[in-house]
Scaffold this motif. Structure first.
Motif, PDB file in Angstrom:
ATOM      1  N   VAL A  52       0.524  -1.258  -5.110  1.00 58.93           N
ATOM      2  CA  VAL A  52       1.498  -2.047  -5.919  1.00 58.93           C
ATOM      3  C   VAL A  52       1.255  -3.616  -5.620  1.00 58.93           C
ATOM      4  O   VAL A  52       1.701  -4.077  -4.760  1.00 58.93           O
ATOM      5  CB  VAL A  52       2.652  -1.440  -5.909  1.00 58.93           C
ATOM      6  CG1 VAL A  52       3.592  -2.190  -6.798  1.00 58.93           C
ATOM      7  CG2 VAL A  52       2.840   0.116  -6.092  1.00 58.93           C
ATOM      8  N   THR A  97      -5.762   6.021  -2.511  1.00 66.66           N
ATOM      9  CA  THR A  97      -4.921   5.068  -2.233  1.00 66.66           C
ATOM     10  C   THR A  97      -4.749   3.800  -3.013  1.00 66.66           C
ATOM     11  O   THR A  97      -5.736   3.342  -3.619  1.00 66.66           O
ATOM     12  CB  THR A  97      -5.219   4.573  -0.720  1.00 66.66           C
ATOM     13  OG1 THR A  97      -5.315   5.659   0.288  1.00 66.66           O
ATOM     14  CG2 THR A  97      -4.131   3.410  -0.249  1.00 66.66           C
ATOM     15  N   THR A  98      -3.430   3.613  -3.410  1.00 64.58           N
ATOM     16  CA  THR A  98      -3.258   2.322  -4.313  1.00 64.58           C
ATOM     17  C   THR A  98      -2.418   1.346  -3.786  1.00 64.58           C
ATOM     18  O   THR A  98      -1.698   1.710  -2.853  1.00 64.58           O
ATOM     19  CB  THR A  98      -2.651   3.072  -5.621  1.00 64.58           C
ATOM     20  OG1 THR A  98      -1.453   3.728  -5.379  1.00 64.58           O
ATOM     21  CG2 THR A  98      -3.578   3.925  -6.305  1.00 64.58           C
ATOM     22  N   HIS A 129      -5.300  11.930  -5.287  1.00 65.63           N
ATOM     23  CA  HIS A 129      -5.298  10.747  -5.764  1.00 65.63           C
ATOM     24  C   HIS A 129      -5.720   9.845  -4.480  1.00 65.63           C
ATOM     25  O   HIS A 129      -5.593  10.094  -3.468  1.00 65.63           O
ATOM     26  CB  HIS A 129      -3.918  10.199  -6.096  1.00 65.63           C
ATOM     27  CG  HIS A 129      -3.359  10.918  -7.361  1.00 65.63           C
ATOM     28  ND1 HIS A 129      -3.223  10.303  -8.656  1.00 65.63           N
ATOM     29  CD2 HIS A 129      -2.725  12.213  -7.516  1.00 65.63           C
ATOM     30  CE1 HIS A 129      -2.534  11.394  -9.553  1.00 65.63           C
ATOM     31  NE2 HIS A 129      -2.394  12.324  -9.012  1.00 65.63           N
ATOM     32  N   THR A 188       0.917   7.421   1.682  1.00 61.99           N
ATOM     33  CA  THR A 188       0.730   8.773   1.545  1.00 61.99           C
ATOM     34  C   THR A 188       0.516   9.072  -0.066  1.00 61.99           C
ATOM     35  O   THR A 188       1.179   9.441  -0.509  1.00 61.99           O
ATOM     36  CB  THR A 188       1.866   9.620   2.000  1.00 61.99           C
ATOM     37  OG1 THR A 188       2.953   9.208   1.198  1.00 61.99           O
ATOM     38  CG2 THR A 188       2.367   9.363   3.570  1.00 61.99           C
ATOM     39  N   PRO A 189      -1.023   8.649  -0.398  1.00 62.60           N
ATOM     40  CA  PRO A 189      -1.272   9.022  -1.582  1.00 62.60           C
ATOM     41  C   PRO A 189      -0.882  10.443  -2.017  1.00 62.60           C
ATOM     42  O   PRO A 189      -1.255  11.314  -1.034  1.00 62.60           O
ATOM     43  CB  PRO A 189      -2.728   8.802  -1.516  1.00 62.60           C
ATOM     44  CG  PRO A 189      -2.999   7.777  -0.510  1.00 62.60           C
ATOM     45  CD  PRO A 189      -1.946   8.245   0.638  1.00 62.60           C
ATOM     46  N   LYS A 190      -0.674  10.785  -3.088  1.00 59.78           N
ATOM     47  CA  LYS A 190      -0.460  12.135  -3.633  1.00 59.78           C
ATOM     48  C   LYS A 190      -1.886  12.929  -3.545  1.00 59.78           C
ATOM     49  O   LYS A 190      -2.959  12.265  -3.631  1.00 59.78           O
ATOM     50  CB  LYS A 190      -0.131  12.208  -5.194  1.00 59.78           C
ATOM     51  CG  LYS A 190       1.475  11.614  -5.071  1.00 59.78           C
ATOM     52  CD  LYS A 190       1.648  11.630  -6.591  1.00 59.78           C
ATOM     53  CE  LYS A 190       3.142  11.039  -6.933  1.00 59.78           C
ATOM     54  NZ  LYS A 190       3.600  11.328  -8.349  1.00 59.78           N
ATOM     55  N   LEU A 245       0.799  -1.120   0.050  1.00 62.23           N
ATOM     56  CA  LEU A 245       0.146  -0.027  -0.156  1.00 62.23           C
ATOM     57  C   LEU A 245       0.890   1.385   0.065  1.00 62.23           C
ATOM     58  O   LEU A 245       1.763   1.324   0.560  1.00 62.23           O
ATOM     59  CB  LEU A 245      -0.869   0.149   1.409  1.00 62.23           C
ATOM     60  CG  LEU A 245      -2.076  -1.117   1.234  1.00 62.23           C
ATOM     61  CD1 LEU A 245      -2.758  -0.984   2.553  1.00 62.23           C
ATOM     62  CD2 LEU A 245      -3.145  -0.853   0.152  1.00 62.23           C
ATOM     63  N   ASP A 246       0.418   2.255  -0.776  1.00 56.31           N
ATOM     64  CA  ASP A 246       0.866   3.440  -0.547  1.00 56.31           C
ATOM     65  C   ASP A 246       0.613   4.469   0.396  1.00 56.31           C
ATOM     66  O   ASP A 246      -0.611   4.577   0.556  1.00 56.31           O
ATOM     67  CB  ASP A 246       0.622   4.202  -2.091  1.00 56.31           C
ATOM     68  CG  ASP A 246       1.264   5.910  -2.022  1.00 56.31           C
ATOM     69  OD1 ASP A 246       2.045   6.181  -1.016  1.00 56.31           O
ATOM     70  OD2 ASP A 246       1.145   6.508  -2.979  1.00 56.31           O
TER      71      ASP A 246
END
Length: 514
Positions: A306, A303-304, A301, A296-298, A293-294
């Motif tokens: 990978v 939460t994404t 954007h 700190t989403p930008k 998991l990311d």
């Protein structure tokens, strides 16, 4: 073979065999939250699989396949509703030679696009907190804050290494399709039926010279069951569930729920192989082995994650309710990750099923379950299909939903809600229903309740007339008097459906007219 080639005496015992097959595999609800792991991942939880000869006028020779996911959707489930998982792989597999391996797989992948709809507030454009900023009537409406699209690949042979090609839109050739937003409510989408109909596509399936249809989107839950009562140890008076006159005495517990359907209508010539008319099917969902998991989403954007590693199957569904009420708790996750070719590892759950014993406890009627063990009769009917009905010529024993595409569809009004067994016992001619595939109208709950109390052995008689085992005889069925009268007090046949593809009805709106 088709039913016309058998005499009535032949079909009566076959009907009882079919009932027993259902009893071992399908039982008391659709497949909701059936295994420990899948409760943590509802977006990839398969609930029901339907496969039947299309009965819509003008669609003779077509097979409809519907795989439902994300159970028990509350219509008011905003603001995010029930989008599909873009990190998952959803599949419908077809075995067309009986070897317990997939020959054709339809693979669905989803993409969610955040449109970042903003409104001017005090001189600044500020992103809205909802899925929509106004009324929605068309595909990719500018009022939608999130749009979903999907693509479908057809893989022939092994699902991971076979030959792959894309399903394309017959109008324009695009490989990307729009999925309708869920039924938020009548103010946002005044005509949801019309809006959803714009998402029914005529498509070209690679390797098939007949046009197909496709729809992916939210539908009203088509399964009817007295769900809470059933799982509370069948908390209903025995007098109610053994009286045919009270078949509609209880409310359908999940009548207020929606579900997400992946629906295809493909000509049978594109699904069968050679002269074999029987196909088997099951649906699966898979996730990648790892996901990061990311944290700190930008800004702007979502939460994404990978994801990486091999696809790992986490959901499997063919016949209704196998994992939920047949497979033992220690092996439920294992079953969800398994393939039909390896089903021998679960044989004890079929040869020595616990469901009849559980019903014995639940109903407070000791020694009412059939006593013939091992249940080789159930192995024959459940894992291979019924001879003369839906058993492939070179079948390998495995759990699949099997359909004889050589048996013509029956119009909805003439369909017997108890499928083949109900038709035979009433002197009818409907042989296109469960467990020869499964139609939305087929009441698999009631068929199964009858089955678990020994319908097969009643037909087999004391002479093992149909080869289901010498121990499978009427004396092994203590509950002879009421075996064919059991039901769950909910009537599947009254569930509202559409007359044609995608057959499952318009979903319930989150607000507005019900």
């Amino acid at each position: 073979m088709t039913p016309a080639k058998h005499s009535r005496p032949r079909w009566l015992p076959l009907a009882a065999a079919i009932v027993a097959a259902a009893g071992s595999a399908a039982a008391l609800a659709s497949s909701h939250r059936e295994a420990p792991f899948i409760t943590t991942a509802p977006k990839v939880d398969g609930t029901d699989l339907y496969m039947f000869m299309s009965y819509e006028a003008g669609r003779d020779g077509y097979v409809t396949l519907i795989a439902n996911y994300q159970p028990l959707q509350a219509p008011y489930g905003g603001p995010n509703y029930f989008k599909m998982d873009p990190n998952a792989l959803y599949e419908i597999h077809v075995d067309n030679n009986g070897d317990a391996k997939e020959d054709i797989s339809f693979q669905f992948r989803f993409q969610n696009r955040l449109n970042s709809v903003a409104l001017p507030v005090g001189g600044k454009n500020v992103a809205i907190p909802l899925t929509q900023a106004g009324q929605v009537t068309d595909l990719r409406s500018p009022a939608l804050n999130v749009t979903e699209t999907y693509s479908v690949d057809v893989v022939r042979g092994d699902r991971r290494s076979g030959a792959r090609a894309s399903v394309t839109n017959a109008a324009g050739g695009s490989k990307v399709f729009d999925k309708p937003v869920d039924n938020i409510g009548t103010k946002t989408i005044p005509d949801y039926a019309g809006y959803a109909a714009k998402h029914v596509y005529s498509v070209n399936v690679p390797g098939c010279n007949m046009p197909a249809k496709m729809f992916v989107g939210q539908r009203k839950e088509a399964f009817a069951v007295n769900l809470g009562t059933i799982f509370d140890l069948v908390n209903a008076p025995v007098a109610v569930i053994t009286d045919p006159a009270l078949i509609n005495a209880a409310p359908n517990t999940i009548d207020d729920a929606n579900v997400t359907s992946l629906a295809l209508e493909v000509h049978k010539s594109c699904l069968t192989q050679g002269s074999e008319p029987v196909i088997g099917a099951w649906t699966t969902a898979s996730l990648r082995q790892g996901s990061l998991l990311d944290p700190t989403p930008k800004k702007g954007h979502q939460t994404t994650a990978v994801s990486g590693g091999a696809w790992t199957q986490v959901s499997r569904l063919g016949m209704p309710l196998v994992n939920e009420v047949v497979i033992g708790l220690p092996d439920k996750d294992r079953f969800n990750g398994s393939k039909p070719k390896d089903d021998g590892q679960f044989a004890d759950y079929v040869t020595n099923p616990t469901l009849p014993a559980l019903l014995e406890i639940a109903l407070g009627l000791p020694i009412t379950a059939p006593t013939n063990f091992p249940r080789t009769d159930l192995v024959t009917t459940f894992l291979t299909g019924i001879p003369g009905v839906n058993q492939p010529a070179n079948v390998v024993a495995s759990e699949e939903l099997r359909l004889n595409t050589g048996i013509a569809a029956v119009p909805f009004a003439q369909q017997n809600r108890l499928g083949i067994v109900g038709s035979v016992l009433s002197g009818g001619s409907d042989f296109a229903g469960f467990p020869n595939g499964r139609r939305p109208k087929d009441d698999v709950v009631d068929i199964s309740l009858v089955a678990v109390m020994g319908g097969l052995c009643m037909a087999n008689g004391d002479t093992n007339a149909f080869g289901f085992g010498v121990a499978c005889k009427p004396s092994a069925v203590p509950l002879k008097e009421t075996a064919f009268r059991l039901h769950d007090a909910v009537d599947q046949a009254v569930v509202p459906l559409l007359p044609g593809f995608p057959y499952l009805n318009t979903p319930i709106p989150g607000a507005g007219a019900q």
